[in-house]
Write a protein that holds these residues in place. Structure first.
Motif, PDB file in Angstrom:
ATOM      1  N   GLU A 224     -31.601  -7.774  16.821  1.00 42.19           N
ATOM      2  CA  GLU A 224     -31.125  -6.789  15.853  1.00 42.19           C
ATOM      3  C   GLU A 224     -31.609  -5.388  16.189  1.00 42.19           C
ATOM      4  N   GLY A 225     -32.870  -5.264  16.595  1.00 46.14           N
ATOM      5  CA  GLY A 225     -33.436  -3.957  16.895  1.00 46.14           C
ATOM      6  C   GLY A 225     -32.783  -3.312  18.105  1.00 46.14           C
ATOM      7  N   VAL A 226     -32.559  -4.095  19.165  1.00 49.70           N
ATOM      8  CA  VAL A 226     -31.941  -3.537  20.361  1.00 49.70           C
ATOM      9  C   VAL A 226     -30.471  -3.191  20.097  1.00 49.70           C
ATOM     10  N   ALA A 227     -29.795  -4.003  19.274  1.00 48.98           N
ATOM     11  CA  ALA A 227     -28.406  -3.688  18.922  1.00 48.98           C
ATOM     12  C   ALA A 227     -28.321  -2.325  18.241  1.00 48.98           C
ATOM     13  N   HIS A 228     -29.214  -2.070  17.280  1.00 49.54           N
ATOM     14  CA  HIS A 228     -29.249  -0.761  16.610  1.00 49.54           C
ATOM     15  C   HIS A 228     -29.534   0.347  17.622  1.00 49.54           C
ATOM     16  N   ARG A 229     -30.522   0.118  18.469  1.00 56.62           N
ATOM     17  CA  ARG A 229     -30.930   1.134  19.443  1.00 56.62           C
ATOM     18  C   ARG A 229     -29.802   1.413  20.429  1.00 56.62           C
ATOM     19  N   LEU A 230     -29.128   0.359  20.884  1.00 56.19           N
ATOM     20  CA  LEU A 230     -28.055   0.521  21.858  1.00 56.19           C
ATOM     21  C   LEU A 230     -26.878   1.294  21.260  1.00 56.19           C
ATOM     22  N   ALA A 231     -26.457   0.905  20.054  1.00 59.77           N
ATOM     23  CA  ALA A 231     -25.354   1.609  19.411  1.00 59.77           C
ATOM     24  C   ALA A 231     -25.709   3.076  19.174  1.00 59.77           C
ATOM     25  N   HIS A 232     -26.935   3.308  18.713  1.00 57.11           N
ATOM     26  CA  HIS A 232     -27.383   4.690  18.460  1.00 57.11           C
ATOM     27  C   HIS A 232     -27.358   5.508  19.748  1.00 57.11           C
ATOM     28  N   GLU A 233     -27.820   4.929  20.848  1.00 60.03           N
ATOM     29  CA  GLU A 233     -27.876   5.661  22.117  1.00 60.03           C
ATOM     30  C   GLU A 233     -26.477   5.937  22.653  1.00 60.03           C
ATOM     31  N   ILE A 234     -25.566   4.980  22.515  1.00 57.08           N
ATOM     32  CA  ILE A 234     -24.188   5.212  22.967  1.00 57.08           C
ATOM     33  C   ILE A 234     -23.564   6.363  22.183  1.00 57.08           C
ATOM     34  N   VAL A 235     -23.757   6.351  20.856  1.00 55.64           N
ATOM     35  CA  VAL A 235     -23.210   7.426  20.017  1.00 55.64           C
ATOM     36  C   VAL A 235     -23.816   8.767  20.411  1.00 55.64           C
ATOM     37  N   ARG A 236     -25.126   8.783  20.645  1.00 56.17           N
ATOM     38  CA  ARG A 236     -25.794  10.034  21.028  1.00 56.17           C
ATOM     39  C   ARG A 236     -25.231  10.562  22.347  1.00 56.17           C
ATOM     40  N   LEU A 237     -25.061   9.686  23.320  1.00 57.17           N
ATOM     41  CA  LEU A 237     -24.535  10.096  24.617  1.00 57.17           C
ATOM     42  C   LEU A 237     -23.085  10.548  24.518  1.00 57.17           C
ATOM     43  N   GLN A 238     -22.312   9.863  23.677  1.00 51.93           N
ATOM     44  CA  GLN A 238     -20.909  10.245  23.528  1.00 51.93           C
ATOM     45  C   GLN A 238     -20.754  11.623  22.902  1.00 51.93           C
ATOM     46  N   GLY A 239     -21.760  12.065  22.186  1.00 50.68           N
ATOM     47  CA  GLY A 239     -21.728  13.406  21.631  1.00 50.68           C
ATOM     48  C   GLY A 239     -22.025  14.481  22.660  1.00 50.68           C
ATOM     49  N   ARG A 240     -22.492  14.062  23.858  1.00 50.72           N
ATOM     50  CA  ARG A 240     -22.909  15.023  24.888  1.00 50.72           C
ATOM     51  C   ARG A 240     -22.047  14.983  26.137  1.00 50.72           C
ATOM     52  N   GLN A 241     -21.310  13.895  26.364  1.00 48.24           N
ATOM     53  CA  GLN A 241     -20.581  13.737  27.620  1.00 48.24           C
ATOM     54  C   GLN A 241     -19.262  13.007  27.381  1.00 48.24           C
ATOM     55  N   PRO A 242     -18.285  13.168  28.289  1.00 44.59           N
ATOM     56  CA  PRO A 242     -16.944  12.619  28.047  1.00 44.59           C
ATOM     57  C   PRO A 242     -16.843  11.107  28.137  1.00 44.59           C
ATOM     58  N   ARG A 243     -17.761  10.453  28.837  1.00 46.37           N
ATOM     59  CA  ARG A 243     -17.734   8.991  28.934  1.00 46.37           C
ATOM     60  C   ARG A 243     -19.158   8.455  29.058  1.00 46.37           C
ATOM     61  N   VAL A 244     -19.324   7.207  28.664  1.00 44.28           N
ATOM     62  CA  VAL A 244     -20.607   6.520  28.786  1.00 44.28           C
ATOM     63  C   VAL A 244     -20.372   5.262  29.602  1.00 44.28           C
ATOM     64  N   ASP A 245     -21.191   5.065  30.640  1.00 48.73           N
ATOM     65  CA  ASP A 245     -21.096   3.873  31.479  1.00 48.73           C
ATOM     66  C   ASP A 245     -22.258   2.942  31.154  1.00 48.73           C
ATOM     67  N   LEU A 246     -21.920   1.757  30.679  1.00 48.63           N
ATOM     68  CA  LEU A 246     -22.895   0.765  30.236  1.00 48.63           C
ATOM     69  C   LEU A 246     -22.776  -0.471  31.114  1.00 48.63           C
TER      70      LEU A 246
END
Length: 244
Positions: free
Chosen positions: A17-39
């Motif tokens: 649960e903790g990593v799921a929250h952290r991962l979603a939060h980080e993807i959203v943060r990165l998407q606010g700064r760059q046109p694509r996120v590679d996971l």
């Protein structure tokens, strides 16, 4: 090269649960700064529990799937519909959280599409090209292997110029696999290890003690290398290595 950081969770459920929250939060943060996120995704029980938990992570609703490219660090060279495929298992769980764009979903070739693991690895390497993963998720085996890079195996060449390799006669079934290489992992901006279970404790301890024979010891991200582990896997680590 970033220093190793440890996040010790109180249980496997809390880790998922903790990593799921952290991962979603980080993807959203990165998407606010760059046109694509590679996971880059990994397989395994704890990883699939994390992907499933993304469906209930509040931050998940803010992820823009059209900006998200997903890759895999390794897969089993079996037919596309085989339940052993890491990608099939991952996508079943991720579909509960996101409607991923098929054009942005980079699945490794399957055995019913390519002649052998080497041909499949070459094809995937062409697809990866110069891509740098914003986040690379990794599991670790009890022997210290990562992706399908096993200690002492001929396919594991730390300083290779290859992007992906075919693996045959793997010590863990199935014997034929495809894996990205250590240099591709290590050019990732962030590497997150997801490690759960008492059977991993010895390998975790050996990595942090500096055992260079283990592929996991040689892994690092450019800006972050984070080990996310449960109490059983971290049993051999001193408490001062932990970030709560």
């Amino acid at each position: 090269m970033s220093a190793r950081r440890v996040m010790r969770y109180q249980s496997g459920d809390e880790l998922a649960e903790g990593v799921a929250h952290r991962l979603a939060h980080e993807i959203v943060r990165l998407q606010g700064r760059q046109p694509r996120v590679d996971l880059c995704l990994t397989g395994g029980r704890i990883a699939n529990r994390i992907y499933s938990a993304l469906a209930t992570a509040p931050e998940g609703s803010q992820v823009d799937p059209s900006q998200l490219h997903v890759w895999w660090g390794d897969d089993r060279f079996v037919p596309a519909g085989d339940p052993d495929r890491n990608s099939l298992q991952s996508l079943i769980q991720l579909s509960k959280a996101f409607h991923l764009d098929p054009a942005n979903t980079h699945v490794m070739p399957a055995a019913d599409g390519k002649a052998d693991p080497d041909e499949a690895a070459y094809s995937y390497a062409q697809e990866i090209g110069d891509t740098i993963f914003d986040i690379c998720l990794l599991g670790m085996g009890p022997d210290g292997h990562v992706a399908s890079l096993f200690p002492g195996h001929p396919a594991f060449v730390p300083d290779t110029s290859q992007i992906a390799v075919g693996v045959t006669e793997a010590p863990k079934p199935p014997p034929e696999r495809i894996s990205i290489t250590l240099p591709v992992i290590n050019r990732s901006e962030r590497v997150w290890f997801l490690v759960s279970g008492a059977e991993k404790a010895d390998a975790v301890q050996r990595v942090f003690a500096g055992d260079q024979s283990l592929p996991a010891f040689l892994v690092h991200g450019v800006t972050e290398t984070c080990w996310m582990i449960d109490p059983e896997a971290s049993a051999g680590l001193p408490r001062y290595n932990c970030v709560l």
